[in-house]
Design an enzyme around this catalytic site. Structure first.
Site, PDB file in Angstrom:
ATOM      1  N   THR A  13      20.658  45.499  45.890  1.00 33.41           N
ATOM      2  CA  THR A  13      21.338  46.035  47.072  1.00 33.41           C
ATOM      3  C   THR A  13      22.720  46.578  46.729  1.00 33.41           C
ATOM      4  OG1 THR A  13      20.163  44.367  48.331  1.00 33.41           O
ATOM      5  CG2 THR A  13      22.018  45.416  49.428  1.00 33.41           C
ATOM      6  N   LYS A 105      30.486  36.014  42.331  1.00 32.54           N
ATOM      7  CA  LYS A 105      31.430  34.916  42.618  1.00 32.54           C
ATOM      8  C   LYS A 105      31.156  33.680  41.777  1.00 32.54           C
ATOM      9  CE  LYS A 105      28.373  35.497  45.401  1.00 32.54           C
ATOM     10  NZ  LYS A 105      27.860  36.427  46.375  1.00 32.54           N
ATOM     11  N   GLU A 129      37.130  42.075  43.146  1.00 34.27           N
ATOM     12  CA  GLU A 129      37.357  42.149  44.606  1.00 34.27           C
ATOM     13  C   GLU A 129      36.067  41.872  45.375  1.00 34.27           C
ATOM     14  OE1 GLU A 129      38.929  41.969  47.683  1.00 34.27           O
ATOM     15  OE2 GLU A 129      40.422  43.209  46.691  1.00 34.27           O
ATOM     16  N   GLY A 134      32.925  40.395  50.472  1.00 35.25           N
ATOM     17  CA  GLY A 134      32.315  41.735  50.406  1.00 35.25           C
ATOM     18  C   GLY A 134      33.304  42.871  50.479  1.00 35.25           C
ATOM     19  N   GLY A 187      16.675  39.583  55.737  1.00 33.42           N
ATOM     20  CA  GLY A 187      17.242  39.782  54.399  1.00 33.42           C
ATOM     21  C   GLY A 187      18.662  39.247  54.256  1.00 33.42           C
ATOM     22  N   ASP A 201      28.081  28.878  47.974  1.00 28.63           N
ATOM     23  CA  ASP A 201      28.630  30.239  47.942  1.00 28.63           C
ATOM     24  C   ASP A 201      30.082  30.238  48.455  1.00 28.63           C
ATOM     25  OD1 ASP A 201      27.922  33.359  48.028  1.00 28.63           O
ATOM     26  OD2 ASP A 201      28.881  32.867  49.937  1.00 28.63           O
ATOM     27  N   LYS A 205      33.763  31.062  46.435  1.00 28.07           N
ATOM     28  CA  LYS A 205      34.741  32.028  46.957  1.00 28.07           C
ATOM     29  C   LYS A 205      36.092  31.343  47.210  1.00 28.07           C
ATOM     30  CE  LYS A 205      31.107  34.907  48.950  1.00 28.07           C
ATOM     31  NZ  LYS A 205      30.221  35.099  50.101  1.00 28.07           N
TER      32      LYS A 205
HETATM   33  N1  HSE Z   1      25.182  35.341  50.471  1.00 26.62           N
HETATM   34  C1  HSE Z   1      26.468  35.835  50.822  1.00 26.62           C
HETATM   35  C2  HSE Z   1      26.683  35.695  52.316  1.00 26.62           C
HETATM   36  C3  HSE Z   1      26.654  37.285  50.504  1.00 26.62           C
HETATM   37  O1  HSE Z   1      25.755  35.358  53.055  1.00 26.62           O
HETATM   38  O2  HSE Z   1      27.796  35.929  52.748  1.00 26.62           O
HETATM   39  C4  HSE Z   1      27.508  37.636  49.367  1.00 26.62           C
HETATM   40  O3  HSE Z   1      28.390  36.712  48.928  1.00 26.62           O
END
Ligand code: HSE
Length: 427
Positions: A13, A105, A129, A134, A187, A201, A205
């Protein structure tokens, strides 16, 4: 005009979005940036992805060695993800003296110290960045826009998947399991959603962002983490009744005792700017000692939003001879002098199921009082069918350990069926 050749590793993507932005904006960048930015080559095994983007065969590299030895490649974009081949490929690119731009990340949170070391040694750049929030330029903001400030705190909704799930649970009354399925069909969520829903995640970050904000290495392993899998409709509904919405927040704070870093579901007051960040949007609310409060908001994922961050880094790397590295000593572990606070300070929401008998509330109040926990709001819901009652407490700010001790004691009371939920609250 300077020609700048870009290699894109991975055409998923984000890689596809990056390819499209560079290709479609080529004339625009000639005019606005005075550079001729061109995709020199791509590395991708999936032929359908290559065909879908109409990439000519001569631009498809056979392997990483071919990419990094190509003198026409100035900057390598890594958008493969994970810490397997992505790590090896980034090491290879930096070792060959190519600047690297990545959206990864996990790679940056876990290995930025070793990668930055190679980059410094080879005098090339490592830019990321796109790894956090995002398309929202949070890293550039911390590095360039807010450097006058001592950043006191940041609170972010930095994961779109979990924000989407919590939003649908809140506004459509759906269950966690149903919304997760919906998010997977759209998705947003991966088939294995663990990284998002268990907060990993967000933790990666927060490690990157808080290291930059607080100018010291914050390893992701130091971050307290709770995901959203235990959040129920009941807690969302009681929260609404009390004027709160639940968000998965990544919180970093400087306190006199040290740094607090945590990722967990949090009740946010309905009027707070973070409360109205819905759908899969992201936002980071930052407090600086000079600027006060600011909030950055936007899309945290997707082909063009994340591609926007990638290509902006590519342009930065192409147009600056001075290289920007971390604003902190980038080591594997935190500096010895950095203190972390785990007994952090917060307000709390507790949902407790009790037998509806005389004296239960007094016993619970007594436990709170002995542990210096002060109740701010309380509601009771009776369940006439089984003689039980649900008690909801919102406390004033107290220490994490006080609440843990109180919860252990309350759970052990004879007339308490269960402490169902303990959720932190920001006002
Ligand atoms: N999986 C992450 C989210 C997207 O749902 O924000 C990119 O870091």
């Amino acid at each position: 005009m300077k020609r700048v050749g870009v290699a894109i590793l991975g055409l998923g993507t984000v890689g596809g979005g990056t390819y499209r932005i560079i290709t479609e904006h080529r004339d625009f960048y000639k005019k606005t940036q005075d550079i001729d930015l061109e995709v020199e080559c791509v590395l991708e095994l999936n032929k359908d992805r290559i065909a879908a983007l109409g990439i000519p065969e001569e631009k498809v590299a056979a392997n990483i060695a071919e990419v990094v030895s190509n003198p026409g490649v100035d900057i390598v974009v890594e958008v493969i993800g994970g810490v397997g081949v992505a790590r090896t490929f980034v090491q290879a690119a930096l070792s060959a003296g190519k600047s690297v731009v990545t959206s990864n990340k996990e790679l940056i949170a876990k290995y930025s110290y070793e990668l930055e070391k190679i980059a410094r040694h080879k005098n090339c750049g490592l830019y990321y960045e796109a790894s956090c929030v995002g398309g929202v330029p949070i890293i550039r903001t911390l590095l360039d826009g807010l450097q006058a400030n001592n950043i006191l705190s940041m609170m972010g909704i930095v994961n779109g998947t979990t924000n989407y799930i919590l939003d649908k649970m809140t506004n459509e009354g759906a269950s966690y399991a149903d919304v997760l399925k919906q998010a997977q069909a759209l998705g947003y969520a991966e088939l294995n959603p663990t990284a998002d829903v268990e907060g990993f995640d967000s933790t990666y970050k927060l490690s990157i962002l808080s290291s930059m904000a607080f100018h010291t290495k914050i390893p992701y392993t130091k971050i307290y983490r709770e995901g959203i899998t235990q959040i129920t409709q009941e807690d969302i509904a009681y929260g609404k009744e009390l004027g709160y919405v639940i968000k998965l927040l990544a919180i970093g704070k400087q306190t006199p005792a040290g740094i607090e870093v945590r990722v967990h579901p949090t009740y946010v007051r309905a009027g707070h700017p973070l409360a109205s960040v819905n759908d899969a949007f992201n936002a980071v609310f930052i407090t600086g000692d000079a600027v006060g409060d600011i909030m950055l908001y936007g899309r945290g994922a997707g082909d063009l939003p994340t591609g926007s961050a990638i290509v902006s880094d590519v342009i930065y790397a192409a147009t600056h001879s001075d290289i920007k590295y971390s604003t902190f000593k980038n080591t594997a572990n935190a500096d010895k002098e950095t203190k972390f606070v785990s007994n952090f300070s917060s307000a709390y929401y507790l949902r407790v199921t009790v037998c509806d008998k005389v004296g239960v509330l007094a016993k619970i109040s007594n436990i709170f009082a002995r542990r210096n926990v002060s109740v701010c709001e309380m509601i009771q819901k009776d369940n006439e069918e089984d003689g039980k009652a649900t008690l909801i407490f919102i406390t004033h700010e107290t220490r994490e350990q006080n609440i843990r001790n109180a919860v252990a004691k309350i759970s052990a009371l004879e007339d308490v069926a269960q402490v169902n939920s303990v959720i932190r609250v920001v006002s």
